[in-house]
Design an enzyme around this catalytic site. Sequence first.
Site, PDB file in Angstrom:
ATOM      1  N   GLU A 287       0.824  -1.206   0.000  1.00 39.85           N
ATOM      2  CA  GLU A 287       0.000   0.000   0.000  1.00 39.85           C
ATOM      3  C   GLU A 287       0.865   1.266   0.000  1.00 39.85           C
ATOM      4  O   GLU A 287       0.467   2.300  -0.520  1.00 39.85           O
ATOM      5  CB  GLU A 287      -0.904  -0.023   1.247  1.00 39.85           C
ATOM      6  CG  GLU A 287      -2.230   0.676   1.056  1.00 39.85           C
ATOM      7  CD  GLU A 287      -3.207   0.337   2.171  1.00 39.85           C
ATOM      8  OE1 GLU A 287      -3.747  -0.783   2.169  1.00 39.85           O
ATOM      9  OE2 GLU A 287      -3.434   1.191   3.045  1.00 39.85           O
ATOM     10  N   HIS A 316       7.541 -26.626   0.225  1.00 45.28           N
ATOM     11  CA  HIS A 316       6.868 -27.709  -0.482  1.00 45.28           C
ATOM     12  C   HIS A 316       5.723 -27.187  -1.332  1.00 45.28           C
ATOM     13  O   HIS A 316       4.816 -27.939  -1.701  1.00 45.28           O
ATOM     14  CB  HIS A 316       6.382 -28.751   0.532  1.00 45.28           C
ATOM     15  CG  HIS A 316       7.527 -29.340   1.300  1.00 45.28           C
ATOM     16  ND1 HIS A 316       8.219 -30.460   0.876  1.00 45.28           N
ATOM     17  CD2 HIS A 316       8.158 -28.905   2.421  1.00 45.28           C
ATOM     18  CE1 HIS A 316       9.194 -30.710   1.724  1.00 45.28           C
ATOM     19  NE2 HIS A 316       9.190 -29.784   2.665  1.00 45.28           N
ATOM     20  N   LYS A 430     -13.173   2.470  -1.293  1.00 43.79           N
ATOM     21  CA  LYS A 430     -14.040   2.818  -0.158  1.00 43.79           C
ATOM     22  C   LYS A 430     -15.174   3.720  -0.668  1.00 43.79           C
ATOM     23  O   LYS A 430     -16.345   3.516  -0.347  1.00 43.79           O
ATOM     24  CB  LYS A 430     -13.252   3.588   0.914  1.00 43.79           C
ATOM     25  CG  LYS A 430     -12.343   2.731   1.792  1.00 43.79           C
ATOM     26  CD  LYS A 430     -11.756   3.580   2.933  1.00 43.79           C
ATOM     27  CE  LYS A 430     -10.854   2.789   3.854  1.00 43.79           C
ATOM     28  NZ  LYS A 430     -10.308   3.527   4.984  1.00 43.79           N
TER      29      LYS A 430
HETATM   30  O1  PA5 Z   1      -2.911   2.185   5.930  1.00 48.11           O
HETATM   31  C1  PA5 Z   1      -4.037   2.645   5.914  1.00 48.11           C
HETATM   32  O2  PA5 Z   1      -4.274   3.845   6.175  1.00 48.11           O
HETATM   33  C2  PA5 Z   1      -5.236   1.775   5.604  1.00 48.11           C
HETATM   34  O3  PA5 Z   1      -4.892   0.508   5.198  1.00 48.11           O
HETATM   35  C3  PA5 Z   1      -6.133   1.682   6.823  1.00 48.11           C
HETATM   36  O4  PA5 Z   1      -5.440   1.094   7.893  1.00 48.11           O
HETATM   37  C4  PA5 Z   1      -7.411   0.870   6.558  1.00 48.11           C
HETATM   38  O5  PA5 Z   1      -8.025   1.290   5.369  1.00 48.11           O
HETATM   39  C5  PA5 Z   1      -8.380   1.043   7.717  1.00 48.11           C
HETATM   40  O6  PA5 Z   1      -8.662   2.400   7.911  1.00 48.11           O
HETATM   41  P1  PA5 Z   1      -9.313   2.954   9.234  1.00 48.11           P
HETATM   42  O7  PA5 Z   1      -8.362   2.752  10.353  1.00 48.11           O
HETATM   43  O8  PA5 Z   1      -9.563   4.395   8.966  1.00 48.11           O
HETATM   44  O9  PA5 Z   1     -10.586   2.189   9.423  1.00 48.11           O
END
Ligand code: PA5
Length: 461
Positions: A287, A316, A430
Site C-alpha cells: 500500500e 513444499h 471505499k
Molecule cells: O494504511 C491505511 O491507512 C489503511 O490501510 C487503513 O489502515 C485501513 O483502510 C483502515 O482504515 P481505518 O483505520 O480508517 O478504518
Amino acid sequence: MLLKFDYNNMMSDFIGEQGIKQEELDAMKGKAADAVAKFNANRGQGWLGWTELPYNQDEVVADILNYANEMKKKIEYFVVLGIGGSALGPAAVFTALCHYRHNDLPKDKQKIKFLVEDNVDPERMLALLDVIEPEKTLFNVITKSGATSETMSQYLIISDLLKKKIGAKWNEHIVATTSSARGNLIKLAKENNFKTFYIPESVGGRFSELCPVGLLPAAIMGIDIKAMLKGAEEMDKACTGVENNSALMCAVLQYIAMNKGKNISVMMPYADSLKYIADWYCQLWGESLGKAVDNDGKVIHAGQTPVKSLGVTDQHSQVQLYTEGPFDKVITLIGVKKFRGDVTIPQGAEQFPDVNFLCGHTMGELINTERVATEYALTRSKHMNNTILLDEVNANTLGQLLMFFQLETAYEGYLLNIDAFNQPGVEEGKNATYALFNRKGYEAKKEELENAPKKNAKYII
Ligand code: PA5
C-alpha cells in the site's frame, strides 16, 4: 542485540549477473543520502508521526496499562474490530508473542481469548458470535477514519447485540481507538461514553502498530509493550545515518532490484510465530509503494508486489518457483536463532538410515538448517535473496522488526520519489462502496458508477 541483515546473496559476487554489482551500490550513495536527509527533515511531522512513537507515549502507555490491568480482571474474550492497518498489526503481534495455540489452551493456562475480525464475511461474524460470550467480552473498535464500512458495520452489529444482551452498561464492553479530531467513531464514543484511545493524526493506518492501535491489544494479552517500544527505539537509533543503516541498505537494494525487473518481494519467515508479520509487511510494502504517480506528478506505476510465504511449509509449495522460475523476485528469509522452546527428535530409527540421520537433532536445528539450505538453493540458482536474523522472538526483537520494516518502507518511498503514506487506490474502493450503498454525499460517484460501460457477464459453466 539488534537483528542482523545479511545481503550477500543480493550481490553479483554470489549470484553472478542477476545480482547487484558493488559499483551499482556505490552509485546510489547520493540518492541514499538524499533519502536520509528528507526522512530526517520530516521526522515527526506530516505522516511521519510514527517515528516518534517510541519516545513520546509515556502517558499513553501508563493509561493503556492501567486500563488493561483493570479489564483483564473482568473479561474472557478480547475482540478487535478493524481492518487493514487497524487489524494486521494486532494479529501479527499476538501470534508472535502469545502461545501459538493460545485460544485452545485450557482455562487455567489462558484467561483471555483473542480474536480479530478483519472482514465482513457473514459466516465469520456468525461464527464469532457462536464462540464468544458478549457479557464477558471487550470489543476494541479500531478505525482512524471512523468511516470504514467494514469496521463500522461490525460496530453496529456488536453494539446492537450488546444493548440487547447487557442493557444499560453495554458501553463498558466497547473501547474505541480512533482519531480524536474526526470521524464517526469519536462522535459515538463521546455520545456513549466509551473508553477511548487516540491514534495521532500524523500516524497512518499501516504505520500505527506502535500506537494504541497495537499497544492496547498487546497489553490486554500481557505482552510487554514497553519492551516492544524499546526495541523500536533501538532500531530507530541504529537506522538514522547514511552509513551502517540496515533499513536504508535494504531499501537501496530493493530499489536497484526493482530497476532490474524484480517486481515481487517475497517475505518468508522461518517461524510460525512470525507468519502474520509477513501479512502485516505485505500491507505496509504494497500500500505504501504501489503508486501511479511520483511526487512531481509523473506517471510511474511504482511498486513491488509483496508475497507472503512461510518456511518451511512453502518450501513444499513455492520454493520450486522461487529457485527455477523467473528472475522477478527478491526473497527475504527471516530466521530465528533460538526458539523459545525446542523438541528433540528421538532415537529409534536405527534400522532406517534414511530417517535415522534426523534422530538426536532438535526441530529448531531442522527448521534453521532448512532455511540455510533454501538460502543455498536460491543462491545457487542465482535468485536474489537476503536474510534477516533475530536472536529470538520476544517483545524487544519484534519492536525492532516492526520499526525496521517501517523505516525501510519510508526510505524506499523517498528513493522512489513517491508519497509512501497515502492510499488513493484504497480510498477509491471505499468511495465506490459508499456510493453503491447510497451514502449521502456520494451521489456524483454513484452516477459515475452507473455510467460506467456495462458488461455482459462472461461465465463459463
Ligand atoms: O494504511 C491505511 O491507512 C489503511 O490501510 C487503513 O489502515 C485501513 O483502510 C483502515 O482504515 P481505518 O483505520 O480508517 O478504518
